[in-house]
Design an enzyme around this catalytic site. Structure first.
Site, PDB file in Angstrom:
ATOM      1  N   GLY A  57     -38.039   4.157  33.601  1.00 16.72           N
ATOM      2  CA  GLY A  57     -37.422   4.174  34.932  1.00 16.72           C
ATOM      3  C   GLY A  57     -38.388   3.603  35.950  1.00 16.72           C
ATOM      4  CG  LEU A  93     -37.720   6.966  26.063  1.00 20.02           C
ATOM      5  CD1 LEU A  93     -38.169   8.311  25.495  1.00 20.02           C
ATOM      6  CD2 LEU A  93     -38.920   6.108  26.374  1.00 20.02           C
ATOM      7  N   GLY A  94     -35.997   4.342  27.814  1.00 22.44           N
ATOM      8  CA  GLY A  94     -36.471   3.222  28.624  1.00 22.44           C
ATOM      9  C   GLY A  94     -37.387   3.713  29.731  1.00 22.44           C
ATOM     10  CG  ASP A 143     -32.678   1.784  34.946  1.00 24.82           C
ATOM     11  OD1 ASP A 143     -31.573   1.454  34.472  1.00 24.82           O
ATOM     12  OD2 ASP A 143     -32.834   2.239  36.087  1.00 24.82           O
ATOM     13  CE  LYS A 201     -29.597   1.311  37.771  1.00 26.17           C
ATOM     14  NZ  LYS A 201     -31.049   1.476  37.906  1.00 26.17           N
ATOM     15  CE1 TYR A 238     -33.433   2.626  42.047  1.00 31.72           C
ATOM     16  CE2 TYR A 238     -34.244   1.674  40.001  1.00 31.72           C
ATOM     17  CZ  TYR A 238     -33.374   2.515  40.665  1.00 31.72           C
ATOM     18  OH  TYR A 238     -32.452   3.238  39.950  1.00 31.72           O
ATOM     19  CG  HIS A 240     -27.518   1.529  42.475  1.00 35.44           C
ATOM     20  ND1 HIS A 240     -28.726   0.966  42.800  1.00 35.44           N
ATOM     21  CD2 HIS A 240     -27.808   2.769  42.031  1.00 35.44           C
ATOM     22  CE1 HIS A 240     -29.691   1.835  42.568  1.00 35.44           C
ATOM     23  NE2 HIS A 240     -29.160   2.937  42.100  1.00 35.44           N
ATOM     24  N   PRO A 274     -32.311   0.358  23.598  1.00 35.15           N
ATOM     25  CG  PRO A 274     -34.474  -0.517  23.592  1.00 35.15           C
ATOM     26  CD  PRO A 274     -33.084  -0.797  24.094  1.00 35.15           C
TER      27      PRO A 274
END
Ligand code: A2P
Length: 313
Positions: A18, A15-16, A43, A77, A48, A110, A13
């Site tokens: 974040g 648009l995802g 994503d 990642k 993170y 990454h 898609p």
């Protein structure tokens, strides 16, 4: 090549959501709400520090019947201390466990910055690219595809020069290069190179990442740009929607981060915003090649990785 891109974008898609900078306590609800609103692309990344919460939200959404695994596009990642062929499979297995998934749709190197430790602070904490060649890490990424752990592979923060190195030796071509991209950092030459080589570009920080803890105190606030605001007013939408529509209209996928339900909806609705050619040209004129995330945080004395050789410019 164009046809190939369209085919790929059908699956991924435009648009995802974040999840960088989304605190573990907030991201669970953000992902659940996003999926309920219709987001199908999320994503993620090991660094993170929130993949367990993201995974909980995905797994509950699937169990509740809100969405199926096949309808979702999940990217992640490995962190920089997992460069090297032998380290990729263990990294993706950990991420899959945290996300409660059997496979990823996309796995991205990454940064082109191999580290010996997760939190690299001094020059000795880094490997040079001769010690840990990107092409060797890429072989690990290909291993992950062959093992059925991810459907596609790619990278983040790669320059044309580094992409070419991978293209020249790859058995499986990169699908995506994810880079910082917004009107202050247009990077048209990089977009053209990627699109000519059948590589999809994904924009991180498409809104200028006001919540980026590494941004410089005097950095201009993209969401308050007067030109963007004027176009938003003309088109009856918000500045954030203009920024997202600008990237999508040039074929660039966007992954805006939000943990707020109203802004999640607003960002998703950017899919319905249409900018004129004149709007696009005006926004193109805002380019100042400005990076909110310039990699200078790695510039400790003696580090072989510098801002210049990171971006090859
Ligand atoms: P919040 O999570 O509270 O919505 P980027 O995607 O470029 O990294 O930007 C993320 C930042 O922009 C976050 O501070 C996020 O805050 C904010 N943000 C996300 N969507 C919008 C929007 N539609 N309007 C204004 N700010 C937004």
């Amino acid at each position: 090549m164009e046809e190939m891109n369209v085919e790929k974008l059908d699956a991924m898609p435009m648009l995802g959501l974040g999840t960088w900078k989304s605190a573990p306590g907030e991201v669970y609800q953000a992902v659940k709400t996003a999926i309920e609103l219709g987001y199908r692309h999320i994503d993620c990344a090991a660094i993170y520090g929130n993949e367990k919460e993201v995974g909980q939200a995905i797994s509950e959404s699937i169990a509740a019947g809100t969405v199926t695994r096949e309808e979702l596009w999940i990217t992640s990642k490995p962190w920089n201390d997992h460069h090297g062929r032998e380290n990729i499979i263990p990294a993706i297995k950990q991420t899959l466990e945290d996300l409660q998934l059997d496979y990823l749709d996309l796995y991205l190197i990454h940064w082109a910055v191999p580290q010996k430790v997760a939190n690299a602070e001094k020059a000795e904490d880094f490997y040079t690219l001769e010690e840990r060649p990107l092409t060797d890490t890429w072989k690990g990424m290909e291993d992950a595809v062959h093992a059925g752990l991810t459907r596609h592979i790619g990278m983040c923060n790669f320059s044309v020069k580094k992409l070419q190195q991978i293209i020249d030796s790859a058995e499986i071509m990169p699908m995506v290069n994810q880079v910082e991209m917004h009107p202050y950092l247009r990077q048209q030459a990089l977009v053209d190179f990627c699109q000519d080589n059948g590589i999809v570009v994904t924009a991180y920080s498409p809104l200028g990442s006001n919540d980026n803890p590494l941004r410089k105190a005097d950095a201009a606030i993209l969401l308050k740009d007067e030109t963007v605001a004027a176009i938003a007013e003309k088109r009856g939408c918000t500045p954030a929607q203009v920024l997202l529509a600008w990237n999508m209209q040039r074929g660039v996928v966007v992954i805006p981060k939000s943990v707020n339900p109203v802004r999640l909806q607003q960002n998703l609705d950017a899919l319905n915003v249409s900018l004129t050619e004149e709007d696009m040209d005006t926004i193109n004129g805002l380019d100042k090649h400005y990076r909110y995330l310039d990699g200078s945080f790695w510039c400790v004395p003696g580090n072989p990785h510098t801002v210049e050789n990171l971006w090859d410019e």
